[in-house]
Design a protein around this motif. Sequence first.
Motif, PDB file in Angstrom:
ATOM      1  N   LYS A 291      31.335 -30.462  10.479  1.00  0.00           N
ATOM      2  CA  LYS A 291      29.977 -29.158   9.756  1.00  0.00           C
ATOM      3  C   LYS A 291      28.658 -31.077   9.541  1.00  0.00           C
ATOM      4  CE  LYS A 291      28.153 -25.612   6.948  1.00  0.00           C
ATOM      5  NZ  LYS A 291      28.634 -25.260   5.590  1.00  0.00           N
ATOM      6  N   GLY A 292      27.929 -30.489  10.140  1.00  0.00           N
ATOM      7  CA  GLY A 292      26.578 -31.362  10.293  1.00  0.00           C
ATOM      8  C   GLY A 292      27.014 -32.183  10.129  1.00  0.00           C
ATOM      9  N   GLY A 293      27.556 -33.169  11.077  1.00  0.00           N
ATOM     10  CA  GLY A 293      27.533 -33.909  10.730  1.00  0.00           C
ATOM     11  C   GLY A 293      28.786 -34.997  10.298  1.00  0.00           C
ATOM     12  N   ASN A 294      29.112 -34.540   9.306  1.00  0.00           N
ATOM     13  CA  ASN A 294      30.446 -34.623   8.091  1.00  0.00           C
ATOM     14  C   ASN A 294      31.196 -34.247   8.606  1.00  0.00           C
ATOM     15  OD1 ASN A 294      28.145 -36.440   7.005  1.00  0.00           O
ATOM     16  ND2 ASN A 294      27.416 -33.916   5.319  1.00  0.00           N
ATOM     17  N   MET A 295      32.605 -34.936   8.070  1.00  0.00           N
ATOM     18  CA  MET A 295      34.102 -34.680   8.192  1.00  0.00           C
ATOM     19  C   MET A 295      34.750 -34.261   6.456  1.00  0.00           C
ATOM     20  SD  MET A 295      38.073 -36.624   8.999  1.00  0.00           S
ATOM     21  CE  MET A 295      37.256 -37.504  10.403  1.00  0.00           C
ATOM     22  N   TYR A 296      35.172 -32.935   6.927  1.00  0.00           N
ATOM     23  CA  TYR A 296      35.928 -32.009   5.595  1.00  0.00           C
ATOM     24  C   TYR A 296      37.413 -32.076   5.901  1.00  0.00           C
ATOM     25  CZ  TYR A 296      31.211 -31.340   4.602  1.00  0.00           C
ATOM     26  OH  TYR A 296      29.462 -31.263   4.392  1.00  0.00           O
TER      27      TYR A 296
ATOM     28  N   VAL B 295      41.401 -26.151  -1.545  1.00  0.00           N
ATOM     29  CA  VAL B 295      40.369 -27.720  -1.865  1.00  0.00           C
ATOM     30  C   VAL B 295      39.737 -27.289  -0.847  1.00  0.00           C
ATOM     31  CG1 VAL B 295      40.609 -29.309  -2.913  1.00  0.00           C
ATOM     32  CG2 VAL B 295      42.157 -28.094  -4.212  1.00  0.00           C
ATOM     33  N   THR B 296      38.219 -28.304  -0.189  1.00  0.00           N
ATOM     34  CA  THR B 296      38.084 -28.945   1.060  1.00  0.00           C
ATOM     35  C   THR B 296      37.364 -30.225  -0.591  1.00  0.00           C
ATOM     36  OG1 THR B 296      36.969 -26.794   1.338  1.00  0.00           O
ATOM     37  CG2 THR B 296      36.207 -28.620   2.024  1.00  0.00           C
ATOM     38  N   ILE B 297      37.767 -30.880   0.551  1.00  0.00           N
ATOM     39  CA  ILE B 297      37.196 -32.489   0.318  1.00  0.00           C
ATOM     40  C   ILE B 297      36.533 -32.679   1.034  1.00  0.00           C
ATOM     41  CG2 ILE B 297      38.215 -35.200  -0.529  1.00  0.00           C
ATOM     42  CD1 ILE B 297      41.218 -32.718  -0.366  1.00  0.00           C
ATOM     43  N   GLY B 298      35.387 -33.407   0.409  1.00  0.00           N
ATOM     44  CA  GLY B 298      34.731 -34.886   1.927  1.00  0.00           C
ATOM     45  C   GLY B 298      34.904 -35.953   1.765  1.00  0.00           C
ATOM     46  N   ILE B 299      35.135 -36.412   3.159  1.00  0.00           N
ATOM     47  CA  ILE B 299      35.467 -37.668   4.084  1.00  0.00           C
ATOM     48  C   ILE B 299      34.335 -38.404   4.237  1.00  0.00           C
ATOM     49  CG2 ILE B 299      37.508 -38.949   5.253  1.00  0.00           C
ATOM     50  CD1 ILE B 299      38.529 -36.929   3.227  1.00  0.00           C
ATOM     51  N   ILE B 300      34.723 -39.854   3.679  1.00  0.00           N
ATOM     52  CA  ILE B 300      33.268 -40.368   3.865  1.00  0.00           C
ATOM     53  C   ILE B 300      33.533 -42.274   4.012  1.00  0.00           C
ATOM     54  CG2 ILE B 300      32.565 -41.233   1.280  1.00  0.00           C
ATOM     55  CD1 ILE B 300      29.416 -40.642   2.211  1.00  0.00           C
TER      56      ILE B 300
END
Length: 440
Positions: A282-287, A299-304
Amino acid sequence: MASIKFRVRSSANKNVSIKVRLILGFKKSDLELNTAFSINPKDWSETTGFPKQNNTENKIIFNNLKKLESFLFKSLNSDMGESVVIDTLWLQSKINECFNRIEKTDEGLIVNYIQNIIDTADTRKVKVKGGYKHGISLSRKNSFIATKNVLLEYQTKTKKAIHFIDINQTLIDKFEHWLLITKKYAVNTASKHIANIKTVCLEAENKGIKVNSYAKQITIASESDDDRYIQTLSFDELEKIRTANITGEAHQNARKWLLIGCEIGQRGGDLLNITPDNIRYKGGNMYLDLIQQKTKKPVTIGIIAPYIIDILENSFPYKITTQKLNDHIKKVCEIAKINAMTEGKIFDAKTGRKEFKSYEKYKLITTHSFRRSFCSNYYKKIPTPVLMGISGHSKESIFRVYINAPEDTDENANLFMKFYNEIHKDKKPEMKVIKTGTKN
């Protein structure tokens, strides 16, 4: 008119049962049962139909029979007016009720009740925030299975089946001593079994099963914080693992799970259940989206981290069992030279128990280390409620114990000032003239 008589049937010079006879006054209606009291026939008065009051024991029996006689007359007058069937079942129930006797049935066996919990684990209602859900967690079910098995072993040792009515302080103290001294269980393991027994007793009582009143007073011990040895992998150690020269396919796969686990903060079972289907963008980010098995919490974790994104996108690890992963990650950490001498506990096959001493750190690393490493590494760097939302901890006090971090009030103040400065960093200072109300 109904009458009640007591009698003994033998003249032998030994204790015999005292029977109660209920004479209702119509054909074939007389009832007779044992009272469960006994007496030597020489101490029985045929004239009065009661024990002679020639010693303390006989006086006690005399008073109990008088009590039963009065109770039966009162119950008979009440129940006959309500068209209740007066038969041997009625008489037996009234004898038991008079003296608060509990019939020990299969339903009253604690291991049978625990087995029912196990059998209905998937459909049992469990209270959660906002209502109820069906099904207890797999770990909770396994905990009840372990308690049932250890109770069965204890019953074999003592040669006595344990009923709910038997759960008094003496039994619990002896059982706990057996767990700690004979079985050599850790304090927390023994306490978990005691806690399960208390939980089962309270539930059974709510369902109308007669339970010893002591069950509500059972106390649960636990290890002190000083006895907790929490193994984590620091960011520096994770970098050594990431860059280590690991060639075996199984060990490369285990390294991927280890690196992912220490970055997403989930329990081992939840970690090994994720697949590429859990990933979204979403919006260029991985979740990473998942539902925790234990809490049923989404649970949702943002992967950076770039290397985690690379693993998830280009070389997703294949699934293995937790046991195999625990074996492989020890070798991975050994190759990466995670070998500082560290205090901890390792299972000793000779003693059958965990032995506490100093080991090379890689020997102490398990899948439990992943979630703790995530929480410990990011603690004070990311707001605690955010970390708790990812790790699944419900209370900050539990979270702090989990990572062995007492509250630091200065650090809380420092964090406040840090976030305050972030919020106001783009604002320009302004001067305002404040009137004092005085005239020049």
